[in-house]
Motif scaffolding. Sequence first.
Motif, short mmCIF file in Angstrom:
data_model
loop_
_atom_site.label_atom_id
_atom_site.label_comp_id
_atom_site.label_asym_id
_atom_site.label_seq_id
_atom_site.Cartn_x
_atom_site.Cartn_y
_atom_site.Cartn_z
N GLY A 1 -10.81 6.89 -6.76
CA GLY A 1 -9.62 6.31 -7.39
C GLY A 1 -8.73 5.65 -6.35
N GLN A 2 -8.59 6.31 -5.19
CA GLN A 2 -7.77 5.73 -4.12
C GLN A 2 -8.40 4.46 -3.58
N GLN A 3 -9.74 4.47 -3.50
CA GLN A 3 -10.43 3.26 -3.04
C GLN A 3 -10.12 2.09 -3.96
N LYS A 4 -10.14 2.40 -5.24
CA LYS A 4 -9.89 1.33 -6.21
C LYS A 4 -8.47 0.78 -6.02
N ILE A 5 -7.55 1.72 -5.87
CA ILE A 5 -6.16 1.31 -5.78
C ILE A 5 -5.89 0.60 -4.45
N LEU A 6 -6.58 1.04 -3.41
CA LEU A 6 -6.42 0.41 -2.10
C LEU A 6 -6.95 -1.03 -2.12
N THR A 7 -8.10 -1.20 -2.73
CA THR A 7 -8.66 -2.55 -2.79
C THR A 7 -7.79 -3.43 -3.68
N ALA A 8 -7.29 -2.86 -4.75
CA ALA A 8 -6.39 -3.64 -5.59
C ALA A 8 -5.17 -4.06 -4.78
N THR B 1 0.79 -1.22 0.00
CA THR B 1 0.00 0.00 0.00
C THR B 1 0.82 1.27 0.00
N GLU B 2 2.04 1.23 0.58
CA GLU B 2 2.80 2.47 0.65
C GLU B 2 3.00 3.07 -0.72
N ALA B 3 3.33 2.21 -1.66
CA ALA B 3 3.56 2.71 -3.02
C ALA B 3 2.27 3.27 -3.61
N LEU B 4 1.14 2.77 -3.13
CA LEU B 4 -0.12 3.12 -3.76
C LEU B 4 -0.87 4.26 -3.06
N PHE C 1 -8.72 -3.21 -21.48
CA PHE C 1 -8.65 -1.76 -21.70
C PHE C 1 -9.59 -1.40 -22.84
N LEU C 2 -10.18 -0.21 -22.73
CA LEU C 2 -11.05 0.26 -23.82
C LEU C 2 -10.24 0.67 -25.03
N ASP C 3 -9.02 1.12 -24.77
CA ASP C 3 -8.21 1.64 -25.86
C ASP C 3 -6.74 1.35 -25.58
N ARG C 4 -6.01 1.11 -26.64
CA ARG C 4 -4.60 0.77 -26.47
C ARG C 4 -3.81 1.88 -25.77
N SER C 5 -4.24 3.13 -26.01
CA SER C 5 -3.51 4.26 -25.43
C SER C 5 -3.60 4.29 -23.90
N LEU C 6 -4.53 3.51 -23.34
CA LEU C 6 -4.70 3.50 -21.88
C LEU C 6 -3.77 2.49 -21.19
N ILE C 7 -3.09 1.68 -21.99
CA ILE C 7 -2.19 0.67 -21.40
C ILE C 7 -1.00 1.40 -20.78
N PRO C 8 -0.75 1.23 -19.49
CA PRO C 8 0.38 1.91 -18.85
C PRO C 8 1.70 1.53 -19.53
N ARG C 9 2.63 2.47 -19.47
CA ARG C 9 3.91 2.25 -20.17
C ARG C 9 4.59 0.95 -19.75
N VAL C 10 4.58 0.66 -18.43
CA VAL C 10 5.28 -0.56 -17.99
C VAL C 10 4.69 -1.84 -18.58
N LEU D 1 -9.00 5.83 -12.97
CA LEU D 1 -7.62 6.08 -12.59
C LEU D 1 -6.93 6.99 -13.60
N GLY D 2 -6.28 8.02 -13.10
CA GLY D 2 -5.47 8.88 -13.98
C GLY D 2 -4.17 8.19 -14.30
N GLN D 3 -3.36 8.87 -15.12
CA GLN D 3 -2.17 8.19 -15.62
C GLN D 3 -1.21 7.76 -14.51
N SER D 4 -1.01 8.62 -13.50
CA SER D 4 0.00 8.26 -12.51
C SER D 4 -0.47 7.07 -11.66
N TYR D 5 -1.77 7.02 -11.30
CA TYR D 5 -2.27 5.87 -10.56
C TYR D 5 -2.22 4.61 -11.41
N ARG D 6 -2.50 4.78 -12.70
CA ARG D 6 -2.45 3.61 -13.58
C ARG D 6 -1.04 3.03 -13.61
#
Length: 357
Positions: free
Chosen positions: A273-280, A208-211, A332-341, A309-314
Amino acid sequence: MRLESLYVDHFRCIRRCDLQAAPGINCIVGDNASGKTSVLESIYILGRGQSFRQSQLSQAIHHDARALTVRALVENDDLGATHRIGCHITKRETAFKLDNQTTTRRYDLISALPLQHIDPNVHRLLEEGPQHRRHFLDWGVFHVEHAFFPAWRRYRRALKQRNRALRYQRPKHEIVAWDAELVEQGEIVDACRRRYLALVKEQLPENTEALIGEDALVFEYQPGWRGNDGYGAALAATLDQDVKARFTGNGPHRADIRINIAATRARDWVSRGQQKILTAALLLAQAHILNDLRGLKPILLIDDMAAELGQSYRETLAKEIVRSQAQCFITFLDRSLIPRVLSDERVFHVEQGVVSA
Ligand SMILES: Nc1ncnc2c1ncn2[C@@H]1O[C@H](COP(=O)(O)OP(=O)(O)OP(=O)(O)O)[C@@H](O)[C@H]1O
Ligand SMILES: [Mg+2]
């Protein structure tokens, strides 16, 4: 765990799909209603024996067809074992097969194909009723604590009988006749849950710290009854209440966990967004525990990862997913939404129910 191949026939809008999955990340990209969630749902059904859409399995049969089939070849890297899991569903019948053996026990499927599902409604875990949190807890307990499932099953059976006696207003001695079994099995269930939650607490800070930052995340476990004298005492003390209500109001079937951040309930404090990331993070922590304790990496099914989720959370979430080293299917709905990593990973396209590499 690694799903090597997936064959789907007449499952919702997918007429046929035969895909060879990458051992790591599999991105599934397509427009609304193209069939992305259906691909995840078909894998989920093999590992859980039921759908996450809370509909009857027969409703997943393509409306032009009479039956659907889903088959997968699953590799358990750690044990060097391979399983064939399949299901065939008609309007009347649902049949699951595990290595050519017909099975009806969800237990067998869950053991053969451990998977975690993270969807855009994952914040339900924080926001809604305790059954979601119990489900979260018990999934992990099931995989890690061998005593849990038999005890839970016996507990449920005794609870059903006790509730039946209460419903039909049977004499008190017929009601309390179930108490000894309820208490014995209930306390095993409770002990398994407590031990498991302690593991989650240990594992979480790293996730969670990272998130969500460094604010302390606190779990408050509620076993499902009040008082410190054990379940037996609580059950005896609430007998009259149960008789009036005509059901058993206390016990492990009522357990809950409160998730607090810095003394405030998580659902009141963090953004959507934080809830989503926290549950993840909670679900990923479970995946790490399963790997540490059983050498099992569950397959992760992540639906519409970019939603809310915005880009940094993604990017942060994607890094955590990669760190889990689990095989993932992420839509993903669109390829452009795939995070760089994740951008170098395998991408499947879905268009009107047709899946192509
Ligand atoms: N039994 C069925 N037979 C045929 N089509 C069905 C059946 N059940 C659902 N569908 C259709 O399948 C389509 C795909 O649904 P799915 O939820 O997989 O799409 P999706 O790609 O995840 O869309 P979104 O991006 O909006 O979440 C929907 O249009 C739905 O109406
Ligand atoms: Mg969808």
